[in-house]
Design a protein around this motif. Structure first.
Motif, short mmCIF file in Angstrom:
data_model
loop_
_atom_site.label_atom_id
_atom_site.label_comp_id
_atom_site.label_asym_id
_atom_site.label_seq_id
_atom_site.Cartn_x
_atom_site.Cartn_y
_atom_site.Cartn_z
N TYR A 1 0.85 -1.18 0.00
CA TYR A 1 0.00 0.00 0.00
C TYR A 1 0.90 1.24 0.00
O TYR A 1 1.75 1.38 0.87
CB TYR A 1 -0.87 0.05 1.25
N HIS A 2 0.73 2.10 -0.97
CA HIS A 2 1.49 3.35 -1.02
C HIS A 2 0.68 4.40 -0.25
O HIS A 2 -0.40 4.77 -0.66
CB HIS A 2 1.74 3.79 -2.46
N ARG A 3 1.21 4.84 0.90
CA ARG A 3 0.48 5.73 1.79
C ARG A 3 1.10 7.11 1.83
O ARG A 3 2.30 7.28 1.61
CB ARG A 3 0.48 5.17 3.22
N VAL A 4 0.29 8.10 2.19
CA VAL A 4 0.76 9.45 2.46
C VAL A 4 0.60 9.67 3.95
O VAL A 4 -0.51 9.60 4.49
CB VAL A 4 -0.07 10.50 1.67
N SER A 5 1.73 9.89 4.65
CA SER A 5 1.68 10.01 6.10
C SER A 5 1.28 11.41 6.55
O SER A 5 0.71 11.59 7.61
CB SER A 5 3.02 9.62 6.73
N ASP A 6 1.60 12.41 5.76
CA ASP A 6 1.29 13.79 6.12
C ASP A 6 0.87 14.53 4.85
O ASP A 6 1.66 14.73 3.94
CB ASP A 6 2.52 14.46 6.76
N LYS A 7 -0.39 14.95 4.82
CA LYS A 7 -0.90 15.60 3.61
C LYS A 7 -0.24 16.95 3.35
O LYS A 7 -0.07 17.35 2.21
CB LYS A 7 -2.42 15.76 3.71
N LYS A 8 0.17 17.64 4.42
CA LYS A 8 0.82 18.96 4.24
C LYS A 8 2.18 18.82 3.58
O LYS A 8 2.49 19.51 2.62
CB LYS A 8 0.96 19.68 5.58
N SER A 9 2.99 17.93 4.12
CA SER A 9 4.35 17.78 3.58
C SER A 9 4.39 16.83 2.38
O SER A 9 5.34 16.85 1.62
CB SER A 9 5.29 17.28 4.67
N GLY A 10 3.37 15.99 2.27
CA GLY A 10 3.35 15.03 1.16
C GLY A 10 4.25 13.83 1.41
O GLY A 10 4.57 13.11 0.48
N ALA A 11 4.68 13.64 2.66
CA ALA A 11 5.55 12.51 2.99
C ALA A 11 4.82 11.20 2.68
O ALA A 11 3.65 11.02 3.01
CB ALA A 11 5.95 12.55 4.46
#
Length: 152
Positions: free
Chosen positions: A86-96
C-alpha cells in the motif's frame, strides 16, 4: 475451460471445484473483522529490512507464537502466497509518503512434526502422574518417591 490439472494428469472441467475453493486458512476473528494471524514488524526483534524474506518470516513466527502459542521457527519452507504493498501518504501537508507491506505466507508445518524418538520422549514427559478419576498419585510414582527417586 481448463482451470488446473489433478495429480492423476486428468484435466479439471467447469464442474470441478476451483483451486481457491480447496484452500483453507486459519483466521483470527477479532471484534471488527476477520484477519490472518500475524502482525506488525519490529526492527529490533525481526530484522532491519522489512522487505527481506527472512525478516518477514521472523515477524510471522514471532506474531503467531504470541497469538496462538505455536512455534513455527522449525518450519524450513515458507511459501509466499501474496504480497500487497500500500502506497500511503503520512502527512498531507508535507506530502511525505511510505509503503505499507502485507505478506501472506504458507509455512510447511510438517517440519514442526517431531521425530518418533522426540515424540516418545515428549509423551513420557507429559504422561499423567496422577489418576484422573481419583486425583491420587499413581502407584509407580509413589514407589519412586519412597525409593528416593526423582519424578518429573
Amino acid at each position: 475451460a481448463v482451470v488446473s490439472t489433478q495429480s492423476t494428469g486428468s484435466v479439471l472441467n467447469d464442474n470441478s471445484d476451483h483451486f481457491f475453493k480447496l484452500l483453507r486458512f486459519w483466521c483470527c476473528n477479532n471484534e471488527k473483522e476477520i484477519t490472518a494471524f500475524g502482525g506488525g514488524w519490529s526492527s529490533e526483534l525481526d530484522g532491519d529490512d522489512p522487505t527481506d524474506k527472512q525478516t518477514q518470516i521472523n515477524t510471522a513466527v514471532r506474531n503467531v507464537k504470541s497469538q496462538l502459542g505455536i512455534d513455527l521457527s522449525y518450519c524450513k519452507t515458507w511459501y509466499k502466497i501474496a504480497e500487497v504493498v500500500y502506497h500511503r501518504v503520512s502527512d498531507k501537508k508535507s506530502g511525505a509518503e511510505f509503503d505499507e507491506r502485507t505478506v501472506l505466507f504458507l509455512p510447511s508445518v510438517w517440519d514442526c512434526q517431531p521425530s518418533q524418538e522426540e515424540w516418545d520422549l515428549l509423551k513420557e514427559f507429559v504422561k499423567p502422574k496422577y489418576d484422573p478419576t481419583t486425583g491420587e498419585k499413581k502407584e509407580e510414582e509413589k514407589t519412586e518417591e519412597a525409593a528416593g527417586g526423582e519424578t518429573i
